[in-house]
Design a protein around this motif. Sequence first.
Motif: not given
Lengths: 233, 117
Positions: A67-68, A70-78, A135, B8, B12, B29, B32-33, B54, B57-58, B64
């Motif tokens: 679960i943790q 997924l923080l990577g792709p979530a950061t990119v998704a921002l 994090t 994504l 990354q 990451a 990557g953003m 997205v 997901f967010l 997370l």
Amino acid sequence: MLEFIRTSPLVAIFVTLVAYRAAIAINRHFRGHPLSNPVLVGCLLLLAWLVATGTTFDHYIRGGQFIQMLLGPATVALAVPLYSNLARLKRAALPLALSIGIGGLTGIVSAVGFGAVAGLPHEVLLSLCTRAVTTPIAMGVSQGIGGIPELSAMFVILSGIFGAVIVKPLFGWLRLSDETVLGVSTGIAAHGIGMARVFQISEPAGAFAGLAMGLNGLFTAVVVPLLVGFIHP
Amino acid sequence: MIESLIWLLGYQLAGELVSRACGLPIPGAVLGMLFLFITLCWRRGTPAVLASHVPAFLKHLSLLFIPAGAAVLAYRDLLTGHALAIAFVLVASTLVTLLVPAAVLRLALRLRSERRG
């Protein structure tokens, strides 16, 4: 049987999801009251489970890391909400840059300064430098300067929860109603957990929180290694 | 869903590779953003898959952070040993870091609108 429950990654993931789902239900029940923050309640429910079953952190995180991660792709998704708010960003570029620079420095100096005043050990002070950033950045930077990455992660989480809980009442009390200001300050002081809270309040404000979090993360990652020489053991 | 994940994770990964290759202290990451943001500006639009996946997901970003919260267990001794000091530092520092940028931004926005007005 108990051994399986303690060590299985499947149980770890399942329990985390259930804790989160229950935290959401509790948050809705209290109509989004700041103290029923989903990260706070979710962590408490999870900790209760781990203590009750005698599961260690090392065993838990074998599943929890999925679960943790997924923080990577979530950061990119921002980048996506950030881009949707490009026009607002451009309009306020200079004031934003100014407040993120000053706010970023405040985040580092206040954590280490208050820590020194409180007489905390040197390695704890080093782990405090990155208190205000997200994090993954905090752990990376902390490792680089000789702090304890997991400890840094925990300081980040704890202050994020506090920031997310306090921001709305604090700004209400000070009669600060501008959503841009709320978003940016929360992103600087309380990173992703604060941002998740701001997204509940408004989408554009959440995007500003994401921007402030990202830029403050970059800023801190560059500045902390330069400033770390000033922290004497 | 698969396409969104490829976008994504791909960005990354690109960030991770650049960060390692250049020895940067910035996590992959975050780079990557930045790269994805530059790409969206350059192509003047968000791909339909990202635009639809997205936000969903967010919405669950809070989930997370829960596993890292369990680290409290691993640092129980250190935390209980310095509990008051750590609580004081985290609370005071978070409050100051919320208020200082808020004051700066409010002042800067007001100065700018006065100059324009």
